[in-house]
Design a protein around this motif. Structure first.
Motif, PDB file in Angstrom:
ATOM      1  N   SER A 175       0.839  -1.206   0.000  1.00 48.38           N
ATOM      2  CA  SER A 175       0.000   0.000   0.000  1.00 48.38           C
ATOM      3  C   SER A 175       0.871   1.252   0.000  1.00 48.38           C
ATOM      4  N   GLU A 176       1.844   1.288   0.925  1.00 50.75           N
ATOM      5  CA  GLU A 176       2.660   2.499   1.037  1.00 50.75           C
ATOM      6  C   GLU A 176       3.449   2.745  -0.252  1.00 50.75           C
ATOM      7  N   GLY A 177       4.025   1.671  -0.838  1.00 53.79           N
ATOM      8  CA  GLY A 177       4.762   1.808  -2.100  1.00 53.79           C
ATOM      9  C   GLY A 177       3.862   2.331  -3.198  1.00 53.79           C
ATOM     10  N   PHE A 178       2.639   1.810  -3.243  1.00 55.57           N
ATOM     11  CA  PHE A 178       1.665   2.259  -4.237  1.00 55.57           C
ATOM     12  C   PHE A 178       1.363   3.749  -4.053  1.00 55.57           C
ATOM     13  N   TYR A 179       1.083   4.154  -2.812  1.00 55.45           N
ATOM     14  CA  TYR A 179       0.755   5.558  -2.538  1.00 55.45           C
ATOM     15  C   TYR A 179       1.937   6.459  -2.913  1.00 55.45           C
ATOM     16  N   ARG A 180       3.122   6.022  -2.515  1.00 59.74           N
ATOM     17  CA  ARG A 180       4.314   6.845  -2.806  1.00 59.74           C
ATOM     18  C   ARG A 180       4.551   6.905  -4.329  1.00 59.74           C
ATOM     19  N   GLY A 181       4.311   5.779  -4.991  1.00 57.03           N
ATOM     20  CA  GLY A 181       4.436   5.765  -6.448  1.00 57.03           C
ATOM     21  C   GLY A 181       3.482   6.748  -7.126  1.00 57.03           C
ATOM     22  N   LEU A 182       2.376   7.053  -6.438  1.00 53.20           N
ATOM     23  CA  LEU A 182       1.412   8.041  -6.942  1.00 53.20           C
ATOM     24  C   LEU A 182       1.817   9.462  -6.571  1.00 53.20           C
ATOM     25  N   GLY A 183       2.934   9.600  -5.824  1.00 45.56           N
ATOM     26  CA  GLY A 183       3.377  10.923  -5.397  1.00 45.56           C
ATOM     27  C   GLY A 183       2.740  11.419  -4.107  1.00 45.56           C
ATOM     28  N   ILE A 184       2.159  10.478  -3.323  1.00 43.68           N
ATOM     29  CA  ILE A 184       1.520  10.867  -2.052  1.00 43.68           C
ATOM     30  C   ILE A 184       2.575  10.857  -0.947  1.00 43.68           C
ATOM     31  N   ASP A 185       2.615  11.957  -0.144  1.00 47.56           N
ATOM     32  CA  ASP A 185       3.655  12.078   0.882  1.00 47.56           C
ATOM     33  C   ASP A 185       3.265  11.481   2.230  1.00 47.56           C
ATOM     34  N   ASP A 186       1.967  11.395   2.499  1.00 49.18           N
ATOM     35  CA  ASP A 186       1.520  10.929   3.820  1.00 49.18           C
ATOM     36  C   ASP A 186       0.677   9.652   3.683  1.00 49.18           C
ATOM     37  N   PRO A 187       1.345   8.510   3.483  1.00 44.65           N
ATOM     38  CA  PRO A 187       0.603   7.258   3.261  1.00 44.65           C
ATOM     39  C   PRO A 187      -0.286   6.891   4.453  1.00 44.65           C
ATOM     40  N   ALA A 188       0.120   7.262   5.672  1.00 49.25           N
ATOM     41  CA  ALA A 188      -0.675   6.922   6.859  1.00 49.25           C
ATOM     42  C   ALA A 188      -2.054   7.560   6.779  1.00 49.25           C
ATOM     43  N   ALA A 189      -2.114   8.807   6.282  1.00 46.26           N
ATOM     44  CA  ALA A 189      -3.404   9.508   6.158  1.00 46.26           C
ATOM     45  C   ALA A 189      -4.326   8.764   5.193  1.00 46.26           C
ATOM     46  N   VAL A 190      -3.740   8.209   4.135  1.00 43.40           N
ATOM     47  CA  VAL A 190      -4.546   7.455   3.164  1.00 43.40           C
ATOM     48  C   VAL A 190      -5.039   6.144   3.806  1.00 43.40           C
ATOM     49  N   LEU A 191      -4.119   5.471   4.451  1.00 46.89           N
ATOM     50  CA  LEU A 191      -4.441   4.182   5.077  1.00 46.89           C
ATOM     51  C   LEU A 191      -5.589   4.312   6.076  1.00 46.89           C
ATOM     52  N   GLN A 192      -5.543   5.412   6.837  1.00 47.14           N
ATOM     53  CA  GLN A 192      -6.612   5.646   7.830  1.00 47.14           C
ATOM     54  C   GLN A 192      -7.986   5.727   7.180  1.00 47.14           C
ATOM     55  N   ARG A 193      -8.045   6.363   6.013  1.00 50.01           N
ATOM     56  CA  ARG A 193      -9.347   6.484   5.322  1.00 50.01           C
ATOM     57  C   ARG A 193      -9.739   5.166   4.668  1.00 50.01           C
ATOM     58  N   VAL A 194      -8.743   4.479   4.083  1.00 45.44           N
ATOM     59  CA  VAL A 194      -9.028   3.192   3.434  1.00 45.44           C
ATOM     60  C   VAL A 194      -9.555   2.179   4.471  1.00 45.44           C
ATOM     61  N   ASP A 195      -9.112   2.343   5.710  1.00 46.48           N
ATOM     62  CA  ASP A 195      -9.550   1.463   6.798  1.00 46.48           C
ATOM     63  C   ASP A 195     -11.076   1.495   6.958  1.00 46.48           C
ATOM     64  N   LYS A 196     -11.716   2.575   6.463  1.00 48.02           N
ATOM     65  CA  LYS A 196     -13.177   2.712   6.626  1.00 48.02           C
ATOM     66  C   LYS A 196     -13.959   2.136   5.444  1.00 48.02           C
ATOM     67  N   TYR A 197     -13.244   1.525   4.501  1.00 43.99           N
ATOM     68  CA  TYR A 197     -13.843   1.021   3.260  1.00 43.99           C
ATOM     69  C   TYR A 197     -15.090   0.165   3.509  1.00 43.99           C
ATOM     70  N   ASP A 198     -14.965  -0.812   4.432  1.00 44.88           N
ATOM     71  CA  ASP A 198     -16.093  -1.723   4.677  1.00 44.88           C
ATOM     72  C   ASP A 198     -17.274  -1.007   5.314  1.00 44.88           C
ATOM     73  N   LYS A 199     -16.981   0.001   6.123  1.00 49.55           N
ATOM     74  CA  LYS A 199     -18.061   0.705   6.826  1.00 49.55           C
ATOM     75  C   LYS A 199     -18.790   1.686   5.936  1.00 49.55           C
ATOM     76  N   ILE A 200     -18.029   2.488   5.175  1.00 48.08           N
ATOM     77  CA  ILE A 200     -18.671   3.608   4.463  1.00 48.08           C
ATOM     78  C   ILE A 200     -18.702   3.427   2.949  1.00 48.08           C
TER      79      ILE A 200
END
Lengths: 442, 442
Positions: A175-200
């Motif tokens: 996940s982090e490699g993918f996010y960084r490959g997209l030019g995202i600097d804060d992978p943790a912020a993305v992961l936190q939102r993705v964690d809600k996938y099943d709920k929302i």
């Protein structure tokens, strides 16, 4: 005292429930031992600063202090909220006496001051396995852990009738490699939102990624597409590659996860799935992450989870990377035992009740009981000299299958289910093996 | 984090020590079950007012509160300091679902904020049995409890090499009846001083009884003489009678204690002694009291104790009298394990290490391990592809007796103690039974 009420969030079982829980724990610990994990137990308390350092759960900690603490009492203590943080401390404290890689299991209560709700408790039992290396730990241990987990769950299914499970795995490097490959600097912020996938759901995650994590449309869309990928085999690698993102860390993550699913598919078909939306809340995971769902009870959430942590324990000079997995014993069992869906064949261990005709004959009954116990048969002696019928009812109420009559002078044993009564010797008679111990089944 | 230091009073064991502790607990719990005691487990916390109501140990309680407790959080909680008070609460709470007399065992940690010292801990494990009646409980259960205790200790001696014990019994009805027969109004004050007999000696007790408890010379002398009586049989009755005191409660106490020692003498010769200076600190005991000493380590104090309590649990309408006994597991084991006097034959459960020649062959090694485990043999796979000698040393360091070579292509197994290596099939070979599990011995 008036009749006390249960404390919300602190489940307790009646004896038959506890017998069922112990049967489950016996399967769990004996399977851990078959895989070479050694038992340890750590104290219930840790220094408060250790507990509040990791993760975002300082709100949930229970503080412990002596009722009449002295002014000089320096250490503020808290009850541990998991078994990983205490284990990391144990490894650092005892590193000189342990052989690495160190494989341990640990089955204990943990405490969290959360609001009690369905599936959430303030006191609950966890059963953890971890493998920890000194300096380094090979990636193949990430593959080993889910095989142990599946071995446990398959035995619980086969021997005790518990529901089958699906173990879902991801890898944070991926996940982090993918996010960084997209030019995202804060992978943790993305992961936190993705964690809600099943709920929302994916659409809402996409919006959060844009509004809260500052991603542009294309980045957000790619992250949501990644999270939507799941597979029972190595085909997920092509699906990820098809998204066109490149990064060295992504390659490592893909290779590790592919190795895991290849072995798991051979050893435990249909039980392990790659699922790239699995994130795990705790911030100490650095690679593979696991979640586990009871088939048909997915709403309960993950009942067993874990992952790879490369830097949880370090003394400044040496780091002890590890990979672990935690079974939420109470989370799995409390609903089953509460509903009576997992029960014991009787509420006492006794296979035999030795009847007492009159109080003068009690010592003979005690002697018969002693001789049966010496051959491994669980026995209790009737608490009161009583009539035939009352002795039978005493046994019936507890599910004790046999009543022994005429102790010491005209010994015979009655199967109270069939009514069959036969002469018997306390040094020879034994119940059929299926009646000897309590059986537990869902 | 710098290397953490142990917390004083919170003992933890290395894996071999924990294996030894689990072997002891297995003997303890399986013996309890042979005697028909059913397992329960209670939560670690009780409402603070319940904990501080009984005995004189409110100083030692650990208070528990959420780090960020809400203003509305009413319940103040404390960690339980024994398993008797929580059990009494459990009985009241669940009375409608239990069958009486209710026989339960419970093995859990308890916490006391005492100053840590030799044999005193802040966190320690107790193993309790209790029998509780509804309204009434026959006196013969007071005779039964020490027989269970002796059965446990004799097995620990025979199977694990623990030291033999002597169980010392008294009866508070006997003491109180005797004191009242002497015209003493406050028997508790006398009992408290007599409790110091072993520490300060009879002469000092006599002085305390006069200076602090207000007894006259003759009363004090008689109380000290009573405390000095001990016997392995019913002869103590004559010794007490010879002191010339009369009281109805004394008669009851003498009869109950005589019945106990008569049965104990038959069932467990030389293990149970009447000792009329045994007092027990906790104020809830109302009849028989037990203390237990490791022969040769009497200085450690009583390692297991208990007694009869007729009014610990009541809901106002019904009283639940009980008799119980508590094994101080940590108190017995921590010194033995700490000194290495009780040890395990290896520090891991694994009987076999499956060697890995090169990482490409790991999956074959995993498969051999799986087939051995399926037949109940604890196995681990080498963490690293390595040379012959290094694999042997890995096993040696952990005490693993067998190393499996050539997994999947030229299978053979080596007993690394004898050096003998033989061809073997993973679906047929098994170690001798004495090597299968870890053995524990003092």
């Amino acid at each position: 005292m008036p009749r006390p009420k249960p404390l919300s969030g602190f489940p307790e079982f009646l004896p038959a429930g506890r017998i069922a829980e112990l049967a489950v724990l016996d399967v769990v610990s004996s399977t851990f031992e078959l895989h070479g994990f050694a038992p340890i137990e750590t104290r219930a308390v840790e220094p408060l600063e250790q507990l509040s350092r990791k993760g975002e759960i300082d709100k949930e900690i229970y503080v412990v202090r002596r009722l009449h603490a002295d002014a000089g009492d320096a250490d503020e203590l808290g009850l541990h909220f998991d078994l990983t943080v205490p284990f990391a401390r144990y490894v650092l404290e005892n590193a000189g006496h342990l052989a690495f890689p160190f494989r341990r299991y640990q089955i204990q209560k943990v405490w969290r001051g959360e609001r009690p709700q369905e599936g959430r408790y303030r006191e609950f039992t966890q059963a953890d396995i971890d493998i920890v290396g000194q300096g380094a730990l090979a990636a193949h241990h990430d593959v080993e852990i889910p095989l142990v987990a599946i071995d446990v769950f398959e035995k619980l299914r086969r021997d005790l009738g518990l529901p089958p499970v699906t173990l879902r795995v991801n890898n944070r490097k991926l996940s982090e490699g993918f996010y960084r490959g997209l030019g995202i600097d804060d992978p943790a912020a993305v992961l936190q939102r993705v964690d809600k996938y099943d709920k929302i759901g994916p659409a809402a995650v996409r919006e959060l990624l844009i509004s809260e994590a500052g991603l542009d449309e294309a980045q957000a869309a790619a992250c949501v597409m990644l999270a939507g990928i799941s597979a029972a085999d190595e085909s997920f690698v092509d699906d990820v590659r098809a998204l066109g993102v490149e990064h060295e860390l992504l390659d490592t993550g893909l290779a590790e996860l592919a190795a895991l699913i290849r072995v798991a598919r051979n050893s435990a078909p249909d039980r392990v799935l790659v699922d790239l939306k699995i994130a795990r809340g705790l911030d100490y995971y650095t690679g593979t992450v696991y979640e586990t769902f009871l088939n048909g009870s997915e709403k309960l959430g993950s009942v067993a989870s874990g992952g790879r942590y490369d830097s949880l324990a370090t003394d400044g000079k040496t780091t002890f990377p590890g990979v672990g997995y935690s079974f939420g014993i109470t989370r799995i069992l409390a609903p089953l035992i509460g509903k009576g869906a997992l029960t014991a064949s009787r509420s006492v261990p006794s296979a035999v009740l030795v009847a007492v005709d009159n109080e003068e004959a009690r010592e003979q009954a005690i002697d018969v009981a002693r001789r049966l116990r010496a051959r491994g048969i669980p026995v209790e002696v009737a608490p009161k000299a009583d009539k035939f019928g009352k002795q039978i009812r005493y046994a019936e109420r507890r599910g004790i299958p046999y009543v022994w009559f005429g102790a010491g002078y005209d010994d015979s044993v009655k199967d109270i289910r069939s009514g069959e009564q036969t002469p018997a010797s306390p040094s020879e008679w034994a119940p059929p093996i299926e009646d000897l111990g309590v059986t537990v089944h869902a």
